[in-house]
Design a protein around this motif. Structure first.
Motif, PDB file in Angstrom:
ATOM      1  N   SER B  22       0.836  -1.201   0.000  1.00  0.00           N
ATOM      2  CA  SER B  22       0.000   0.000   0.000  1.00  0.00           C
ATOM      3  C   SER B  22       0.862   1.239   0.000  1.00  0.00           C
ATOM      4  O   SER B  22       1.775   1.364   0.805  1.00  0.00           O
ATOM      5  CB  SER B  22      -0.860   0.055   1.270  1.00  0.00           C
ATOM      6  OG  SER B  22      -1.588  -1.104   1.419  1.00  0.00           O
ATOM      7  N   GLU B  51      -6.467  -0.005 -12.167  1.00  0.00           N
ATOM      8  CA  GLU B  51      -7.234   1.042 -11.506  1.00  0.00           C
ATOM      9  C   GLU B  51      -8.707   0.659 -11.475  1.00  0.00           C
ATOM     10  O   GLU B  51      -9.396   0.839 -10.462  1.00  0.00           O
ATOM     11  CB  GLU B  51      -7.025   2.370 -12.246  1.00  0.00           C
ATOM     12  CG  GLU B  51      -7.546   3.579 -11.478  1.00  0.00           C
ATOM     13  CD  GLU B  51      -7.280   4.876 -12.225  1.00  0.00           C
ATOM     14  OE1 GLU B  51      -7.319   5.940 -11.557  1.00  0.00           O
ATOM     15  OE2 GLU B  51      -7.060   4.847 -13.448  1.00  0.00           O
ATOM     16  N   GLY B  54      -9.513  -1.525  -8.783  1.00  0.00           N
ATOM     17  CA  GLY B  54      -9.374  -0.966  -7.439  1.00  0.00           C
ATOM     18  C   GLY B  54      -8.058  -1.286  -6.757  1.00  0.00           C
ATOM     19  O   GLY B  54      -7.899  -1.085  -5.553  1.00  0.00           O
ATOM     20  N   VAL B  56      -4.918  -0.086  -7.877  1.00  0.00           N
ATOM     21  CA  VAL B  56      -4.042   1.083  -7.875  1.00  0.00           C
ATOM     22  C   VAL B  56      -4.887   2.325  -8.099  1.00  0.00           C
ATOM     23  O   VAL B  56      -6.074   2.249  -8.445  1.00  0.00           O
ATOM     24  CB  VAL B  56      -2.936   0.982  -8.959  1.00  0.00           C
ATOM     25  CG1 VAL B  56      -2.166  -0.316  -8.823  1.00  0.00           C
ATOM     26  CG2 VAL B  56      -3.492   1.162 -10.362  1.00  0.00           C
ATOM     27  N   GLN B  57      -4.267   3.456  -7.894  1.00  0.00           N
ATOM     28  CA  GLN B  57      -4.967   4.735  -7.977  1.00  0.00           C
ATOM     29  C   GLN B  57      -4.025   5.740  -8.609  1.00  0.00           C
ATOM     30  O   GLN B  57      -2.845   5.814  -8.240  1.00  0.00           O
ATOM     31  CB  GLN B  57      -5.304   5.158  -6.551  1.00  0.00           C
ATOM     32  CG  GLN B  57      -6.229   6.311  -6.412  1.00  0.00           C
ATOM     33  CD  GLN B  57      -6.381   6.659  -4.936  1.00  0.00           C
ATOM     34  OE1 GLN B  57      -5.447   6.483  -4.153  1.00  0.00           O
ATOM     35  NE2 GLN B  57      -7.531   7.169  -4.563  1.00  0.00           N
ATOM     36  N   ARG B  59      -2.593   9.413  -9.169  1.00  0.00           N
ATOM     37  CA  ARG B  59      -2.562  10.726  -8.519  1.00  0.00           C
ATOM     38  C   ARG B  59      -2.032  11.728  -9.534  1.00  0.00           C
ATOM     39  O   ARG B  59      -1.039  11.475 -10.206  1.00  0.00           O
ATOM     40  CB  ARG B  59      -1.648  10.698  -7.287  1.00  0.00           C
ATOM     41  CG  ARG B  59      -2.242   9.909  -6.152  1.00  0.00           C
ATOM     42  CD  ARG B  59      -1.379   9.961  -4.906  1.00  0.00           C
ATOM     43  NE  ARG B  59      -1.574   8.754  -4.117  1.00  0.00           N
ATOM     44  CZ  ARG B  59      -0.820   8.410  -3.080  1.00  0.00           C
ATOM     45  NH1 ARG B  59       0.206   9.161  -2.721  1.00  0.00           N
ATOM     46  NH2 ARG B  59      -1.069   7.303  -2.407  1.00  0.00           N
ATOM     47  N   TYR B  64       0.981   6.316 -10.529  1.00  0.00           N
ATOM     48  CA  TYR B  64       0.022   5.341 -10.014  1.00  0.00           C
ATOM     49  C   TYR B  64       0.525   4.763  -8.701  1.00  0.00           C
ATOM     50  O   TYR B  64       1.709   4.401  -8.582  1.00  0.00           O
ATOM     51  CB  TYR B  64      -0.182   4.208 -11.025  1.00  0.00           C
ATOM     52  CG  TYR B  64      -1.033   4.625 -12.194  1.00  0.00           C
ATOM     53  CD1 TYR B  64      -0.490   5.288 -13.286  1.00  0.00           C
ATOM     54  CD2 TYR B  64      -2.408   4.371 -12.196  1.00  0.00           C
ATOM     55  CE1 TYR B  64      -1.276   5.692 -14.354  1.00  0.00           C
ATOM     56  CE2 TYR B  64      -3.203   4.756 -13.268  1.00  0.00           C
ATOM     57  CZ  TYR B  64      -2.638   5.425 -14.341  1.00  0.00           C
ATOM     58  OH  TYR B  64      -3.416   5.809 -15.384  1.00  0.00           O
ATOM     59  N   TYR B  65      -0.362   4.653  -7.744  1.00  0.00           N
ATOM     60  CA  TYR B  65      -0.005   4.157  -6.418  1.00  0.00           C
ATOM     61  C   TYR B  65      -0.875   2.975  -6.027  1.00  0.00           C
ATOM     62  O   TYR B  65      -2.065   2.943  -6.346  1.00  0.00           O
ATOM     63  CB  TYR B  65      -0.186   5.273  -5.373  1.00  0.00           C
ATOM     64  CG  TYR B  65       0.851   6.364  -5.502  1.00  0.00           C
ATOM     65  CD1 TYR B  65       0.726   7.351  -6.485  1.00  0.00           C
ATOM     66  CD2 TYR B  65       1.968   6.393  -4.669  1.00  0.00           C
ATOM     67  CE1 TYR B  65       1.690   8.337  -6.627  1.00  0.00           C
ATOM     68  CE2 TYR B  65       2.931   7.379  -4.802  1.00  0.00           C
ATOM     69  CZ  TYR B  65       2.791   8.350  -5.785  1.00  0.00           C
ATOM     70  OH  TYR B  65       3.741   9.323  -5.928  1.00  0.00           O
ATOM     71  N   VAL B  66      -0.250   2.046  -5.327  1.00  0.00           N
ATOM     72  CA  VAL B  66      -1.008   0.890  -4.837  1.00  0.00           C
ATOM     73  C   VAL B  66      -1.990   1.360  -3.772  1.00  0.00           C
ATOM     74  O   VAL B  66      -1.636   2.158  -2.901  1.00  0.00           O
ATOM     75  CB  VAL B  66      -0.053  -0.178  -4.242  1.00  0.00           C
ATOM     76  CG1 VAL B  66      -0.836  -1.362  -3.694  1.00  0.00           C
ATOM     77  CG2 VAL B  66       0.947  -0.622  -5.298  1.00  0.00           C
ATOM     78  N   CYS B  67      -3.221   0.863  -3.856  1.00  0.00           N
ATOM     79  CA  CYS B  67      -4.247   1.321  -2.929  1.00  0.00           C
ATOM     80  C   CYS B  67      -4.053   0.765  -1.527  1.00  0.00           C
ATOM     81  O   CYS B  67      -3.442  -0.292  -1.333  1.00  0.00           O
ATOM     82  CB  CYS B  67      -5.627   0.879  -3.414  1.00  0.00           C
ATOM     83  SG  CYS B  67      -6.169   1.831  -4.839  1.00  0.00           S
ATOM     84  N   ALA B  68      -4.615   1.482  -0.564  1.00  0.00           N
ATOM     85  CA  ALA B  68      -4.635   0.988   0.819  1.00  0.00           C
ATOM     86  C   ALA B  68      -5.447  -0.286   0.868  1.00  0.00           C
ATOM     87  O   ALA B  68      -6.316  -0.528   0.032  1.00  0.00           O
ATOM     88  CB  ALA B  68      -5.251   2.041   1.737  1.00  0.00           C
TER      89      ALA B  68
END
Lengths: 508, 508
Positions: B22, B51, B54, B56-57, B59, B64-68
């Protein structure tokens, strides 16, 4: 023998083999008496005897000191206990291999060395990471590293696999004491004494030694420089010899520098899978690629869990730290078990330090610089070889790593060149080292991973002269092919380099 | 599967097994495109897909960032590759052994641990030595450590042998990655698969695992607590089983704490020599003696080069540093060869640091303090055991080390006690772990090498209650013999401690 004579003899032996050195103070009479359970009188008598023999000297109120002139520590191979015969090295190649592994690069030009120069690695920054492990860190954290290795280190290793497009999950990774241990454990998991193991020809001396020590039969498969083993011969050997494993360095091989193209790796894995033969893949040079992209290992084409991928940070980041790993496919549980009884875990603080360095960043920047340096050195070395070596010499131009493989004109005995060059303070790695058949008698491996300076240039010139010396051959330009292709020493044809259509793979 | 789907699947897998966590940022589209040889469009599609799922997200302008909510790293044993069956641990004892080796001493009372607390060791001072290795030290010196180990370290090791009265010269010493590696290499030098090896009963779990993994047959010889194996049985086994080696911890044994008296060691060596059977002597606890004098190892009585003495600094000075050694008698050359292909050398900087510490002094002062601490803890633990354990419990009082061996009254199943205590956050090492027969079902090993505090006291009280719980036995004073003698669990007689006349040796 009286007790004081026995004690004097023990101390004399310790002086003789360098355990006690000139100027060392002997334990006080009282300490010696306590620790050995002897009377003080006995210890005094022993010390008097040693003094009488001129080995120690009493200084007023200070104690007994070993006299000057006592022999220094010798770096001899471990000796036998007194009652057993001293065993000599098995053959001259063992001595040669040991010699090139421990070259004093200050005294000898290290062209035969198996390692690049440690000067090219960020040792100071790594040391900072070690020293930053806080002094008040709970010491238990040093002890609680899992047997398979520090979590964050394994995660960093997995991240690099992932960004390179190789499907290795963090739970498949087992941290080892160097790639040496990874390879040895994989071999133990896949084979039993008496089994056949396929290797390249030529192959690394270490691989040949490991197989021999474990009672395994090395079956050598001819190598095409620059693109790796002959798949036709591999197929034949799979049928004929029923090997239990195959051991290869598929990228920037030791000693030839060859790089197996990805399509050929894929074809090879298909072939091995048909026979259910695991591949032990030594990939320690993978990061030393001169092109933009890291070559995919055979592991990337493995769909049966048969590729036991082994590597380490020793050639890419941290020489002397001994941090390696195995990603052994379906053998992972077996390898993990064997790891726990083979040696202690790689020291936690070094695992933590390397993980910290990788996390902090800068690794790729270091690697880019290292690759440029190595590529540049190879060019200079090849130019020097072209200038000084006898006509008809063939050289590879590798696309990564730090080894050049030379084939001298027929009739030149590289063992003679080796002996003569050593007496001139130049080391080389002679071809016969790299095959159990002791063939390749006109071949040699040179290391361009050390600073390229006048000394190195002159060494190449001297080697060329030595090579030419006895044949009367003219010293003239080596015939090379422009660009990245290079001659195949064994057969006269050119092989395309990595990235182009691969002739060999199509033949299978 | 399309390329973008395959890439998304790879990344998804890396998120799933914790390689990507995350908040981690995915590589930029350009980097991923370069490193994988895919078009930017393909990478974009993969990231959109992730994405949409759900995972990654994006910004703005950041990537792209791994989701919590992504799973954390699991400390599972290495898993198999997807196509192979997952292998479960061989039996429950493997899980137990792994569990006690990795106790989180913050959460679980570590009475079952194999190690003393690292808090009792001068780790900070050792770290200073590591950090003092000057940053501008010629990096080559890190590389030029001989295969047999750093010269000064081997000299320091030899000095300690010498002052203890053991005839081991510096050239016989081979530095290894822990005593584990020393023992394993000695075994490899002395045996082949299928051979018989004599061990004590009970013996260390590690020894049993090592023998099993190498296809060796462990022949267990009954142990008399407190003075070691039965020499009569040893003699019988030498005739009957024709073993190729004997593997013993002769001083402060794991798990019984027994100390073989010197006269008995001498007698044992005579016996083994008659059959030309080497002894692999694990002596890692030797420095942890509570009396004034270090017990002589069996090595001290060896006149045939048959004793392969193994030790390390892990229990006496430097846990987690992995620095051990072998003094393998007539097998030294063989062991040295095997070392070079088994793993990388123990990291040079750690060898240098330990050598520096030993040279500087303070080692004996540290050891005296450690021994006092351990001796004190043993007294407190035995008192607590006497107070809380069921009547009829037998305990050893060892004269060194950090293990107490308990024999519970007949009928109490220690495996039940183990399960119940673990659920209470208390670990013990149950007897069946220490024999291939899985006997000793009413015995257990406790570790007093950790801080003795209220938590430890209460744990002993709880263990005593658990032991007593199902038998209805009265909780009353344990019957012990005053002074240093202790009951032998197997036969009801007292055995004298080290230093007195030895009944067993006289029987041979």
């Amino acid at each position: 023998m009286k007790r004081y004579e026995a004690l004097a003899a023990d101390i004399g032996k310790a002086i003789d083999d360098g355990t006690l050195r000139s100027g060392d103070r002997l334990p006080s009479v009282r300490c010696m008496s306590d620790s050995r359970g002897l009377s003080a009188a006995t210890v005094f008598q022993a010390y008097y005897l040693l003094e009488a023999r001129g080995l120690v000297q009493a200084r007023d109120r200070s104690g007994y000191y070993v006299c000057a002139g006592a022999p220094q520590l010798s770096r001899a191979s471990p000796a036998m206990r007194r009652d057993a015969a001293v065993q000599l090295p098995r053959d001259v190649f063992e001595s040669i291999a040991e010699g090139i592994a421990h070259i004093d690069a200050g005294r000898v030009v290290p062209l035969g060395s198996p390692y690049p120069s440690p000067a090219y690695y960020p040792l100071a920054r790594l040391a900072q990471h070690i020293c930053a492990i806080p002094q008040d860190l709970d010491p238990r954290s040093i002890m609680e590293v899992p047997w398979s290795g520090h979590d964050e280190l394994r995660r960093q290793i997995a991240l690099r696999y992932q960004s390179a497009g190789v499907d290795v999950g963090v739970n498949e990774i087992i941290v080892t004491n160097g790639a040496t241990e990874a390879l040895h454990l994989c071999l133990a998991a896949a084979t039993n004494p008496g089994d056949a193991v396929l290797v390249a020809s030529p192959t690394s001396y270490g691989a040949l030694q490991t197989l021999q020590q474990r009672g395994l039969r090395a079956i050598e498969i001819r190598t095409h420089v620059p693109d790796g083993i002959d798949l036709q011969e591999l197929g034949d050997a799979l049928v004929r010899n029923r090997p239990k494993a195959c051991w290869l360095m598929t990228s920037f091989q030791n000693p030839t520098g060859s790089l197996m193209p990805e399509s050929k790796k894929r074809a090879m894995i298909d072939l091995l899978s048909r026979f259910d033969v695991p591949l032990i893949e030594d990939d320690v040079h993978a990061e030393l690629h001169f092109s933009d992209r890291r070559p995919l290992p055979a592991k990337a084409f493995d769909t049966h869990g048969l590729v036991m991928h082994c590597s380490s940070f020793s050639r890419s980041l941290a020489p002397g730290h001994g941090i390696g790993w195995a990603a052994p496919g379906r053998y992972a549980m077996d390898v993990a078990r064997r790891k726990s009884t083979s040696s202690s875990s790689a020291p936690a603080m070094l695992q933590i330090a390397i993980a910290g360095y990788l996390k902090q960043g800068g690794y790729d920047k270091h690697l880019r610089k290292l690759r440029r340096t190595l590529a540049n050195h190879q060019e200079q070395m090849l130019q020097a070889v072209a200038r000084h070596f006898p006509a008809g010499t063939r050289a590879t131009r590798s696309s990564g790593g730090y080894f050049v493989w030379l084939e001298l004109p027929a009739g030149i005995d590289v063992m003679r060149v080796h002996t003569e060059s050593l007496s001139m303070g130049i080391s080389i790695a002679p071809g016969p080292l790299f095959s159990a058949s002791r063939g390749f008698r006109n071949c040699l491996r040179l290391n361009y991973g050390h600073p390229w300076d006048t000394r190195a240039q002159e060494a190449i010139a001297s080697l060329g002269a030595l090579a030419a010396g006895r044949t009367g051959a003219r010293r003239s330009a080596l015939v090379t092919v422009a660009g990245d292709a290079a001659y195949v020493p064994v057969a006269v044809r050119t092989s395309p380099c990595e990235g182009l259509a691969v002739v060999d793979a199509a033949r299978v």
